[in-house]
Structure formats: structure tokens, C-alpha cells
Motif scaffolding. Structure first.
Motif, PDB file in Angstrom:
ATOM      1  N   VAL A 148      47.492 -28.995 -15.052  1.00 27.90           N
ATOM      2  CA  VAL A 148      48.470 -28.113 -14.417  1.00 27.90           C
ATOM      3  C   VAL A 148      48.955 -27.147 -15.488  1.00 27.90           C
ATOM      4  N   ILE A 149      48.600 -25.865 -15.324  1.00 30.23           N
ATOM      5  CA  ILE A 149      48.903 -24.903 -16.379  1.00 30.23           C
ATOM      6  C   ILE A 149      49.957 -23.874 -15.989  1.00 30.23           C
ATOM      7  N   SER A 150      50.433 -23.933 -14.745  1.00 33.54           N
ATOM      8  CA  SER A 150      51.507 -23.035 -14.336  1.00 33.54           C
ATOM      9  C   SER A 150      52.305 -23.670 -13.207  1.00 33.54           C
ATOM     10  N   VAL A 151      53.628 -23.508 -13.236  1.00 30.73           N
ATOM     11  CA  VAL A 151      54.504 -24.014 -12.176  1.00 30.73           C
ATOM     12  C   VAL A 151      55.510 -22.933 -11.798  1.00 30.73           C
ATOM     13  N   LEU A 152      55.995 -23.017 -10.558  1.00 24.32           N
ATOM     14  CA  LEU A 152      56.985 -22.059 -10.068  1.00 24.32           C
ATOM     15  C   LEU A 152      57.867 -22.737  -9.043  1.00 24.32           C
ATOM     16  N   SER A 153      59.161 -22.547  -9.187  1.00 21.87           N
ATOM     17  CA  SER A 153      60.099 -22.896  -8.130  1.00 21.87           C
ATOM     18  C   SER A 153      60.370 -21.604  -7.395  1.00 21.87           C
ATOM     19  N   HIS A 154      59.974 -21.538  -6.122  1.00 21.61           N
ATOM     20  CA  HIS A 154      60.117 -20.289  -5.369  1.00 21.61           C
ATOM     21  C   HIS A 154      61.587 -19.944  -5.225  1.00 21.61           C
ATOM     22  N   ALA A 155      61.929 -18.696  -5.466  1.00 20.76           N
ATOM     23  CA  ALA A 155      63.326 -18.255  -5.475  1.00 20.76           C
ATOM     24  C   ALA A 155      63.970 -18.269  -4.094  1.00 20.76           C
ATOM     25  N   ASN A 156      63.178 -18.121  -3.017  1.00 12.61           N
ATOM     26  CA  ASN A 156      63.741 -17.973  -1.683  1.00 12.61           C
ATOM     27  C   ASN A 156      63.422 -19.118  -0.734  1.00 12.61           C
ATOM     28  N   LEU A 157      62.378 -19.860  -1.018  1.00 11.29           N
ATOM     29  CA  LEU A 157      61.957 -20.955  -0.149  1.00 11.29           C
ATOM     30  C   LEU A 157      62.072 -22.272  -0.893  1.00 11.29           C
ATOM     31  N   SER A 158      62.195 -23.347  -0.160  1.00  7.35           N
ATOM     32  CA  SER A 158      62.313 -24.664  -0.754  1.00  7.35           C
ATOM     33  C   SER A 158      60.922 -25.237  -1.029  1.00  7.35           C
ATOM     34  N   VAL A 159      60.180 -24.528  -1.894  1.00  8.83           N
ATOM     35  CA  VAL A 159      58.842 -24.978  -2.277  1.00  8.83           C
ATOM     36  C   VAL A 159      58.668 -24.872  -3.781  1.00  8.83           C
ATOM     37  N   LEU A 160      57.801 -25.740  -4.280  1.00  6.89           N
ATOM     38  CA  LEU A 160      57.344 -25.707  -5.659  1.00  6.89           C
ATOM     39  C   LEU A 160      55.872 -25.361  -5.622  1.00  6.89           C
ATOM     40  N   VAL A 161      55.416 -24.581  -6.572  1.00  5.41           N
ATOM     41  CA  VAL A 161      54.020 -24.157  -6.611  1.00  5.41           C
ATOM     42  C   VAL A 161      53.452 -24.562  -7.958  1.00  5.41           C
ATOM     43  N   THR A 162      52.271 -25.187  -7.938  1.00  7.64           N
ATOM     44  CA  THR A 162      51.598 -25.564  -9.173  1.00  7.64           C
ATOM     45  C   THR A 162      50.214 -24.929  -9.186  1.00  7.64           C
ATOM     46  N   GLY A 163      49.777 -24.524 -10.361  1.00  5.94           N
ATOM     47  CA  GLY A 163      48.453 -23.926 -10.513  1.00  5.94           C
ATOM     48  C   GLY A 163      47.672 -24.663 -11.573  1.00  5.94           C
ATOM     49  N   THR A 164      46.375 -24.835 -11.331  1.00  4.19           N
ATOM     50  CA  THR A 164      45.545 -25.637 -12.235  1.00  4.19           C
ATOM     51  C   THR A 164      44.470 -24.791 -12.904  1.00  4.19           C
ATOM     52  N   ASP A 165      43.877 -25.367 -13.939  1.00  3.99           N
ATOM     53  CA  ASP A 165      42.851 -24.626 -14.667  1.00  3.99           C
ATOM     54  C   ASP A 165      41.537 -24.519 -13.894  1.00  3.99           C
ATOM     55  N   ASP A 166      41.393 -25.251 -12.779  1.00  2.00           N
ATOM     56  CA  ASP A 166      40.188 -25.096 -11.956  1.00  2.00           C
ATOM     57  C   ASP A 166      40.414 -24.135 -10.779  1.00  2.00           C
ATOM     58  N   GLY A 167      41.545 -23.419 -10.767  1.00  2.00           N
ATOM     59  CA  GLY A 167      41.788 -22.390  -9.761  1.00  2.00           C
ATOM     60  C   GLY A 167      42.438 -22.866  -8.487  1.00  2.00           C
ATOM     61  N   ALA A 168      43.073 -24.017  -8.479  1.00  2.00           N
ATOM     62  CA  ALA A 168      43.749 -24.509  -7.280  1.00  2.00           C
ATOM     63  C   ALA A 168      45.237 -24.173  -7.360  1.00  2.00           C
ATOM     64  N   VAL A 169      45.788 -23.725  -6.231  1.00  2.00           N
ATOM     65  CA  VAL A 169      47.218 -23.477  -6.098  1.00  2.00           C
ATOM     66  C   VAL A 169      47.734 -24.492  -5.092  1.00  2.00           C
ATOM     67  N   HIS A 170      48.651 -25.347  -5.537  1.00  2.00           N
ATOM     68  CA  HIS A 170      49.246 -26.377  -4.684  1.00  2.00           C
ATOM     69  C   HIS A 170      50.653 -25.935  -4.300  1.00  2.00           C
ATOM     70  N   VAL A 171      50.985 -26.042  -3.030  1.00  2.00           N
ATOM     71  CA  VAL A 171      52.328 -25.732  -2.554  1.00  2.00           C
ATOM     72  C   VAL A 171      52.953 -27.050  -2.089  1.00  2.00           C
ATOM     73  N   TRP A 172      54.104 -27.390  -2.659  1.00  2.00           N
ATOM     74  CA  TRP A 172      54.795 -28.662  -2.435  1.00  2.00           C
ATOM     75  C   TRP A 172      56.175 -28.406  -1.845  1.00  2.00           C
ATOM     76  N   SER A 173      56.656 -29.314  -1.048  1.00  2.00           N
ATOM     77  CA  SER A 173      58.031 -29.257  -0.572  1.00  2.00           C
ATOM     78  C   SER A 173      58.955 -29.591  -1.747  1.00  2.00           C
ATOM     79  N   ALA A 174      59.987 -28.784  -1.951  1.00  2.00           N
ATOM     80  CA  ALA A 174      60.956 -29.058  -3.017  1.00  2.00           C
ATOM     81  C   ALA A 174      61.999 -30.078  -2.577  1.00  2.00           C
ATOM     82  N   THR A 175      61.986 -30.466  -1.300  1.00  2.00           N
ATOM     83  CA  THR A 175      62.967 -31.444  -0.827  1.00  2.00           C
ATOM     84  C   THR A 175      62.434 -32.869  -0.864  1.00  2.00           C
TER      85      THR A 175
END
Length: 187
Positions: free
Chosen positions: A97-124
Motif C-alpha cells: 500500500v503506497i498511497s492512502v486518502l481520507s476523502h474530504a467530503n465522503l465517509s470513505v478511505l482510499v488506498t492505492g497499491t503498487d500493482d495499480g489497485a485502488v481500494h475504496v473502504w467505508s470510513a465508518t
């Protein structure tokens, strides 16, 4: 103003605490996150638990409480309770996991991996909402959130993609709980 030198590995990321602008966190390659006050060269506390070096981190709030998400070469993102100073949840991935983001407007967390996958997770509840694959050779290198919308940009090795996540009201119509059909990607 101040130099902070307690890390034993190279520092890979740092973020200011949005709730306390005199506080910040730094992540290193020696498997630790240190939380600091700008008023002291000594760290307030250290978070450890990853089995690989840290690449990234971001603060977020849940139920009025402050948390931190960190991404690591150990193929996990960890959720840290900043009050208890401990890991409360681990998000498993297929690669680093080489990048993470807490979305400023939505209750989601986003993770990005070195194999090109973007995961969207519930922040709750930290449930996986969807995985978007950018393709081989597209390791995620960073995120940027567009304030006031459900969009965020993904910087990857082959370019930039903009992803639109609908808000929770739009998502409530999904009967199977999966939001894969409601997220759009623009290269």
C-alpha cells in the motif's frame, strides 16, 4: 523553527493533524509512525505494528474521534485510534500500500497499491466497498481530493485518473451492498 530527529529510518510521509495544527505525524521505513508537537523536539508517542516500512498516512475523523490510516510495504493499511494510541483495524491488500486518502467530503478511505489497485473502504465500519484496477504497470503514486465533490484524482505510473464516488444517498439504492457499478473512472 524546530528539528525532529527520533526516526531511525528514512521518513516517507508526514501530515499535519487537521484538528490540532500544532500536531503532526511522520511515517518511516523503520516500521514506525511518530506523532509530534511543533513545540517539542521529542515525539509525543510512537505507533508500531506494521511488518514493513511505511509509505503513507492520513488523518480522518469517525464519530467525532480522530484516527490515522497508514499504508505499508507489508500489504496492509492500518487504522490507528489516536486517543488510545493503538491499531484498531487492519485492511488487507494483495501488494504494498503506497498511497492512502481520507476523502474530504465522503465517509470513505482510499488506498492505492503498487500493482495499480485502488481500494475504496467505508470510513465508518472499514468494509471494502470496491476495488478498481488501473492495469499492469500502473502503480498508484498519489491521490488528490476535489473539495466539495465525490471526486478524487489518482496519480499512477501511466497517467492520472479521476474517480467519481457517489454520496451515500445515491449508493443506498444498491441492493447487494456493492458499489462497483456506481463508481466511474476517467483517464
Amino acid at each position: 523553527m524546530q528539528t525532529f530527529e527520533e526516526h531511525s529510518g528514512s521518513i516517507n510521509d508526514l501530515k499535519f493533524n487537521p484538528e490540532d495544527t500544532k500536531s503532526f505525524a511522520s511515517a518511516d521505513s523503520a516500521y514506525t509512525v511518530k506523532v509530534w508537537s511543533v513545540d517539542s523536539p521529542k515525539s509525543k508517542f510512537t505507533l508500531s505494528g506494521h511488518l514493513g516500512g511505511f509509505f503513507c498516512l492520513d488523518f480522518f475523523k469517525r464519530d467525532g474521534q480522530l484516527y490515522l490510516i497508514s499504508g505499508s510495504s507489508d500489504k496492509t493499511a492500518k487504522i490507528w485510534d489516536m486517543l488510545k494510541e493503538e491499531c484498531v483495524h487492519t485492511l488487507e491488500h494483495e501488494s504494498a500500500v503506497i498511497s492512502v486518502l481520507s476523502h474530504a467530503n465522503l465517509s470513505v478511505l482510499v488506498t492505492g497499491t503498487d500493482d495499480g489497485a485502488v481500494h475504496v473502504w467505508s470510513a465508518t465500519d472499514f468494509r471494502l466497498k470496491t476495488i478498481l484496477q488501473l492495469g499492469p504497470g500502473s502503480g498508484v503514486v498519489g491521490f488528490a481530493c476535489l473539495m466539495g465533490s465525490g471526486r478524487f484524482a489518482v496519480a499512477h505510473e501511466r497517467g492520472v485518473s479521476v474517480i467519481q464516488i457517489p454520496d451515500e444517498e445515491e449508493q443506498s439504492g444498491c441492493s447487494n451492498g456493492s458499489n462497483e457499478n456506481s463508481i466511474s473512472v476517467t483517464d
